[in-house]
Design a protein around this motif. Structure first.
Motif, PDB file in Angstrom:
ATOM      1  N   TYR A 174      28.948  47.750  40.497  1.00  0.00           N
ATOM      2  CA  TYR A 174      30.295  48.158  39.455  1.00  0.00           C
ATOM      3  C   TYR A 174      31.192  49.016  40.473  1.00  0.00           C
ATOM      4  O   TYR A 174      32.460  48.736  40.355  1.00  0.00           O
ATOM      5  N   GLU A 175      30.589  50.040  41.246  1.00  0.00           N
ATOM      6  CA  GLU A 175      31.605  50.973  41.903  1.00  0.00           C
ATOM      7  C   GLU A 175      32.022  50.330  42.935  1.00  0.00           C
ATOM      8  O   GLU A 175      33.066  50.500  43.386  1.00  0.00           O
ATOM      9  N   LEU A 176      31.203  49.551  43.780  1.00  0.00           N
ATOM     10  CA  LEU A 176      31.547  48.777  44.906  1.00  0.00           C
ATOM     11  C   LEU A 176      32.760  47.625  44.662  1.00  0.00           C
ATOM     12  O   LEU A 176      33.738  47.572  45.236  1.00  0.00           O
ATOM     13  N   ALA A 177      32.538  47.195  43.304  1.00  0.00           N
ATOM     14  CA  ALA A 177      33.811  46.074  42.973  1.00  0.00           C
ATOM     15  C   ALA A 177      34.987  46.946  42.667  1.00  0.00           C
ATOM     16  O   ALA A 177      36.059  46.567  43.100  1.00  0.00           O
ATOM     17  N   ARG A 178      34.879  48.104  42.224  1.00  0.00           N
ATOM     18  CA  ARG A 178      36.023  48.904  41.949  1.00  0.00           C
ATOM     19  C   ARG A 178      36.651  49.266  43.401  1.00  0.00           C
ATOM     20  O   ARG A 178      38.083  49.234  43.391  1.00  0.00           O
ATOM     21  N   ARG A 179      35.983  49.581  44.293  1.00  0.00           N
ATOM     22  CA  ARG A 179      36.358  50.007  45.651  1.00  0.00           C
ATOM     23  C   ARG A 179      36.891  48.955  46.441  1.00  0.00           C
ATOM     24  O   ARG A 179      37.710  49.031  47.358  1.00  0.00           O
ATOM     25  N   LEU A 180      36.460  47.841  46.184  1.00  0.00           N
ATOM     26  CA  LEU A 180      37.067  46.326  46.769  1.00  0.00           C
ATOM     27  C   LEU A 180      37.959  45.560  46.234  1.00  0.00           C
ATOM     28  O   LEU A 180      38.328  44.725  46.570  1.00  0.00           O
ATOM     29  N   GLU A 181      38.404  46.412  45.043  1.00  0.00           N
ATOM     30  CA  GLU A 181      39.541  45.456  44.327  1.00  0.00           C
ATOM     31  C   GLU A 181      40.656  45.086  45.328  1.00  0.00           C
ATOM     32  O   GLU A 181      41.442  45.883  46.090  1.00  0.00           O
ATOM     33  N   GLY A 182      40.931  43.620  45.297  1.00  0.00           N
ATOM     34  CA  GLY A 182      42.171  43.183  46.095  1.00  0.00           C
ATOM     35  C   GLY A 182      41.677  42.897  47.319  1.00  0.00           C
ATOM     36  O   GLY A 182      42.631  42.341  48.281  1.00  0.00           O
ATOM     37  N   THR A 183      40.536  43.035  47.893  1.00  0.00           N
ATOM     38  CA  THR A 183      40.242  42.820  49.270  1.00  0.00           C
ATOM     39  C   THR A 183      39.662  41.381  49.438  1.00  0.00           C
ATOM     40  O   THR A 183      39.468  40.823  50.575  1.00  0.00           O
ATOM     41  N   GLY A 184      39.433  40.625  48.313  1.00  0.00           N
ATOM     42  CA  GLY A 184      38.847  39.212  48.343  1.00  0.00           C
ATOM     43  C   GLY A 184      37.363  39.287  48.393  1.00  0.00           C
ATOM     44  O   GLY A 184      36.573  38.291  48.708  1.00  0.00           O
ATOM     45  N   VAL A 185      36.708  40.402  48.664  1.00  0.00           N
ATOM     46  CA  VAL A 185      35.247  40.526  48.620  1.00  0.00           C
ATOM     47  C   VAL A 185      34.731  40.893  47.162  1.00  0.00           C
ATOM     48  O   VAL A 185      35.348  41.912  46.597  1.00  0.00           O
ATOM     49  N   THR A 186      33.994  40.216  46.524  1.00  0.00           N
ATOM     50  CA  THR A 186      33.369  40.312  45.019  1.00  0.00           C
ATOM     51  C   THR A 186      31.918  41.013  45.293  1.00  0.00           C
ATOM     52  O   THR A 186      31.411  40.892  46.287  1.00  0.00           O
ATOM     53  N   ALA A 187      31.671  41.695  44.116  1.00  0.00           N
ATOM     54  CA  ALA A 187      30.377  42.276  43.939  1.00  0.00           C
ATOM     55  C   ALA A 187      29.919  42.095  42.726  1.00  0.00           C
ATOM     56  O   ALA A 187      30.417  42.433  41.739  1.00  0.00           O
ATOM     57  N   THR A 188      28.609  41.387  42.494  1.00  0.00           N
ATOM     58  CA  THR A 188      28.035  40.893  41.410  1.00  0.00           C
ATOM     59  C   THR A 188      26.539  41.415  41.453  1.00  0.00           C
ATOM     60  O   THR A 188      25.906  41.635  42.488  1.00  0.00           O
ATOM     61  N   VAL A 189      25.904  41.577  40.217  1.00  0.00           N
ATOM     62  CA  VAL A 189      24.701  41.993  40.318  1.00  0.00           C
ATOM     63  C   VAL A 189      23.745  41.121  39.066  1.00  0.00           C
ATOM     64  O   VAL A 189      24.419  40.707  38.224  1.00  0.00           O
ATOM     65  N   LEU A 190      22.757  41.010  39.125  1.00  0.00           N
ATOM     66  CA  LEU A 190      21.668  40.033  38.449  1.00  0.00           C
ATOM     67  C   LEU A 190      20.451  40.558  38.073  1.00  0.00           C
ATOM     68  O   LEU A 190      19.715  41.205  38.901  1.00  0.00           O
ATOM     69  N   HIS A 191      19.766  40.022  37.027  1.00  0.00           N
ATOM     70  CA  HIS A 191      18.437  40.101  36.400  1.00  0.00           C
ATOM     71  C   HIS A 191      17.906  38.647  36.717  1.00  0.00           C
ATOM     72  O   HIS A 191      18.454  37.823  36.186  1.00  0.00           O
ATOM     73  N   THR A 250      24.668  33.522  33.794  1.00  0.00           N
ATOM     74  CA  THR A 250      25.625  33.756  32.719  1.00  0.00           C
ATOM     75  C   THR A 250      25.828  35.324  32.583  1.00  0.00           C
ATOM     76  O   THR A 250      25.138  36.176  32.705  1.00  0.00           O
ATOM     77  N   PRO A 251      27.279  35.795  32.531  1.00  0.00           N
ATOM     78  CA  PRO A 251      27.452  37.060  32.491  1.00  0.00           C
ATOM     79  C   PRO A 251      26.927  37.726  31.302  1.00  0.00           C
ATOM     80  O   PRO A 251      26.910  37.161  29.937  1.00  0.00           O
ATOM     81  N   LYS A 252      26.355  38.991  31.471  1.00  0.00           N
ATOM     82  CA  LYS A 252      25.821  39.725  30.324  1.00  0.00           C
ATOM     83  C   LYS A 252      26.036  41.248  30.376  1.00  0.00           C
ATOM     84  O   LYS A 252      26.724  41.558  31.165  1.00  0.00           O
ATOM     85  N   ARG A 253      26.016  41.860  29.261  1.00  0.00           N
ATOM     86  CA  ARG A 253      26.115  43.284  29.275  1.00  0.00           C
ATOM     87  C   ARG A 253      25.042  44.006  29.703  1.00  0.00           C
ATOM     88  O   ARG A 253      24.060  43.659  29.312  1.00  0.00           O
ATOM     89  N   SER A 254      25.062  44.871  30.723  1.00  0.00           N
ATOM     90  CA  SER A 254      24.057  45.640  31.216  1.00  0.00           C
ATOM     91  C   SER A 254      24.142  46.920  30.397  1.00  0.00           C
ATOM     92  O   SER A 254      24.608  46.985  29.369  1.00  0.00           O
ATOM     93  N   SER A 255      23.215  47.903  30.572  1.00  0.00           N
ATOM     94  CA  SER A 255      23.029  49.241  29.678  1.00  0.00           C
ATOM     95  C   SER A 255      24.332  49.952  29.743  1.00  0.00           C
ATOM     96  O   SER A 255      25.074  49.827  30.426  1.00  0.00           O
ATOM     97  N   GLN A 256      24.086  50.716  28.732  1.00  0.00           N
ATOM     98  CA  GLN A 256      25.408  51.266  28.198  1.00  0.00           C
ATOM     99  C   GLN A 256      25.734  52.528  29.626  1.00  0.00           C
ATOM    100  O   GLN A 256      26.838  52.807  30.015  1.00  0.00           O
ATOM    101  N   ALA A 257      24.522  53.086  30.094  1.00  0.00           N
ATOM    102  CA  ALA A 257      24.601  53.967  31.162  1.00  0.00           C
ATOM    103  C   ALA A 257      25.176  53.463  32.316  1.00  0.00           C
ATOM    104  O   ALA A 257      25.862  54.110  33.243  1.00  0.00           O
ATOM    105  N   SER A 258      25.191  52.103  32.482  1.00  0.00           N
ATOM    106  CA  SER A 258      25.724  51.384  33.717  1.00  0.00           C
ATOM    107  C   SER A 258      27.193  51.523  33.862  1.00  0.00           C
ATOM    108  O   SER A 258      27.732  51.338  34.819  1.00  0.00           O
ATOM    109  N   TYR A 259      27.943  51.811  32.799  1.00  0.00           N
ATOM    110  CA  TYR A 259      29.302  51.678  32.753  1.00  0.00           C
ATOM    111  C   TYR A 259      29.845  53.085  32.827  1.00  0.00           C
ATOM    112  O   TYR A 259      31.104  53.106  32.674  1.00  0.00           O
ATOM    113  N   ASP A 260      29.194  54.028  33.186  1.00  0.00           N
ATOM    114  CA  ASP A 260      29.586  55.521  33.301  1.00  0.00           C
ATOM    115  C   ASP A 260      30.192  55.481  34.855  1.00  0.00           C
ATOM    116  O   ASP A 260      29.500  55.777  35.811  1.00  0.00           O
ATOM    117  N   ALA A 261      31.658  55.254  34.755  1.00  0.00           N
ATOM    118  CA  ALA A 261      32.095  55.307  36.097  1.00  0.00           C
ATOM    119  C   ALA A 261      31.962  56.618  36.825  1.00  0.00           C
ATOM    120  O   ALA A 261      31.996  56.574  38.069  1.00  0.00           O
TER     121      ALA A 261
END
Length: 278
Positions: A174-191, A250-261
């Protein structure tokens, strides 16, 4: 994926091997990273026999020194890099220290992909649109980042260390995605699901050794476990998708703690300090 280059860590067997084979089957040139050269060569041979293109890189991802050497080798071999799949991971019931003195679960599952991604980031930016896919686990939902004792030096528990590292994967992405915004490089994570692999056998808890033979028939095959990784690495419909957690493609919600920027930024800065990045 024809004409694309993909690097898969932990790519010599299990989910990683199935991911590499699947992406090669889609036409990608695949780089396999593994500890065991013989096993890596065998996996690459099967991919080539099926008509795919595969290269082998050898590195023990618990060693940050070897991760740095790996990055140099990849940058030399690949003028462009379209996808990085951070697949490597492990579970250890008892505490082990790496050659740099880090707790092995945290080092392999979080610090290694953190360092490798950062070392390859400029090549990925230069190859944009590019994708960074990180394999986490549903165990992230039980994780807590213990900033006071990240390495479990004071109180180690194998499951707790694993849960923490898998939450770290999500927060890193999530932090990587924020830092790469607008670069054309995406960051996703999965179970990937609960998959039939050799995961944890190197040092497992007693109850795991007793239960695994009973539950193995109900686990996913490595090929089924690799489907979400392959989807995020290759599917046109997820082009541009970033900062998201997936399960069963499929996109899912991760844990609440994971969204603590704030905590994610703190984890990033601390990780950079630990691995020696500015």
């Amino acid at each position: 994926m024809t004409g694309k280059t993909v690097l898969v860590t932990g790519g010599t067997g299990g989910i990683g091997g199935a991911t590499a084979a699947g992406l090669a089957g889609h036409g990608a040139r695949v780089g396999l990273v593994g500890r065991d050269r013989q096993r890596a060569d065998a996996t690459a041979g099967r991919i080539r026999d099926a008509g795919g293109e595969a290269d082998v890189f050898t590195a023990d991802m618990s060693s940050l020194r070897q991760v740095r050497v790996l990055a140099e080798e990849v940058l030399t071999a690949y003028p462009s890099l379209d996808v990085l799949v951070n697949n490597v991971g492990g579970y250890w019931a008892t505490r082990h220290a790496t050659e740099e003195g880090f707790e092995r679960t945290f080092a392999v599952n979080h610090l290694a992909p953190f360092l490798l991604t950062n070392l390859l980031l400029e090549r990925l930016r230069g190859s944009a649109p590019a994708r960074i896919v990180t394999v986490s686990s549903g165990a992230q939902a039980m994780g807590r980042i213990d900033f006071a004792d990240l390495m479990g030096a004071e109180d180690y528990n194998g499951q707790r260390a694993y849960n923490q590292s898998k939450l770290a994967n999500v927060m890193f992405s999530y932090e990587l995605a924020r830092r790469l915004e607008g670069t054309g490089v995406t960051a996703t994570v999965l179970h990937p699901g609960v998959v039939r692999t050799n995961f944890g056998r190197e040092d497992s808890m007693g109850w795991m050794r007793l239960m695994l033979p009973l539950v193995r028939p109900f686990m996913k095959s490595p090929e089924a476990g690799a489907r979400t990784s392959i989807h995020l690495a290759s599917a046109p419909e997820v082009e541009g998708a970033t900062g998201l957690y997936y399960a069963n493609a499929t996109p899912k919600r991760s844990s609440q703690a994971s969204y603590d920027a704030t905590a994610a930024a703190r984890l990033w800065d601390l990780s950079a300090e630990l691995v020696g990045l500015p």
